[in-house]
Scaffold this motif. Sequence first.
Motif, PDB file in Angstrom:
ATOM      1  N   ILE A 189       9.725  13.729 173.728  1.00  0.00           N
ATOM      2  CA  ILE A 189       8.779  12.752 173.177  1.00  0.00           C
ATOM      3  C   ILE A 189       8.224  13.205 171.837  1.00  0.00           C
ATOM      4  N   THR A 190       8.343  14.486 171.544  1.00  0.00           N
ATOM      5  CA  THR A 190       7.928  15.004 170.237  1.00  0.00           C
ATOM      6  C   THR A 190       9.110  15.051 169.274  1.00  0.00           C
ATOM      7  N   SER A 191      10.212  15.646 169.718  1.00  0.00           N
ATOM      8  CA  SER A 191      11.358  15.861 168.843  1.00  0.00           C
ATOM      9  C   SER A 191      11.995  14.551 168.387  1.00  0.00           C
ATOM     10  N   TRP A 192      12.043  13.575 169.280  1.00  0.00           N
ATOM     11  CA  TRP A 192      12.632  12.274 168.929  1.00  0.00           C
ATOM     12  C   TRP A 192      11.968  11.703 167.681  1.00  0.00           C
ATOM     13  N   PHE A 193      10.659  11.797 167.644  1.00  0.00           N
ATOM     14  CA  PHE A 193       9.911  11.203 166.529  1.00  0.00           C
ATOM     15  C   PHE A 193       9.851  12.132 165.317  1.00  0.00           C
TER      16      PHE A 193
END
Length: 343
Positions: free
Chosen positions: A187-191
Amino acid sequence: MKALRPLLLAAAAALTALPAFAQDLTPVRFTLGWKTQGSDAPFLLALSKGYFREEGLDVTIDQGEGSAATVTRIMGGAYDAGFGDINAIIQNAAARPGEAPVMVYQLWNRPPFAIVVPKSTGIETVADFEGRTLGGAQGTPTTRMWEVFAKRNGIDMSKVAIENMAPNLQEPMMIRGQIDGAFVFNITSWFNLLANRQDPAADYNWFSFEDYGMDLYSNGMMVSRAMLAEKPEVVAGLVRAVNRATLEVAQDQDAAVEAIVAFDNLVNVDIERQRLVFSLTNLMNAPEGATLGMGDLDDERLTRSIGIVAEGYGLERAPEASEIFDRSFLPPLEDRKLTVAIN
């Protein structure tokens, strides 16, 4: 004047009653897991719509310093409740039984832990990690539990180079080809990848821990031991308000985004809307939710996950599931079931 006197007295009585009502509210200090994000919507909607106040609670919400830090913030006495990682509760409960917070409303019943690799590396299976270099932030669950992941999937760890780095360097170094992949929270890396003008869906492979024998829980609402023991009615009110807001967030993302912006008008609205939907469709939609409802978890699965965490962190003691999660404050199942599909 005689005719107006009863009205004036009534108005004076009403004004006098307002401070009394405010004093009746129980203050609650609440910490988020990180800076304001779309995935915080259940708490921010409950705040903006007055659901906490309807439960007699004056909730103050502050930004956080990390999902694991939520646990230490609560244990230190600075906060009464917060949004954080159940795995951090497990670690602290192992060493300090009776002191760690307790999860009372599980939100992320799927873990965000993953290894992400550019498709250009040719890494298509976990066996392909051998001979490659992976980067991770030391101490994060994804990095710390790599050894367990490797053992369960037959990976020779001696053939995988691990490079320690700050979290904000992982995606840039991967994009530049300095590492072949990274241990991340999806949920952090995707963005982060979107912010770097990458296409995380088309150009990257994601190896989610849950698909490789690492079936862990993650973030939810936890409360202090003191509040649990001394103010159970406050815990029940928090849970009811957050449950009510969670069901609304699943139904209406527009209202959820309005609540997020009302709390922090500096957020990137488009990104945080996407992050909210990501949390709903990738972290809050485990199949067990259909039978257990929102907020609950499966005790056998939690026990298995405690074993994984104990192995990954080398804990001397594996806490019991009852030390980690308390479902006694959950509303009835019929009040926790979603009326929309989040998949």
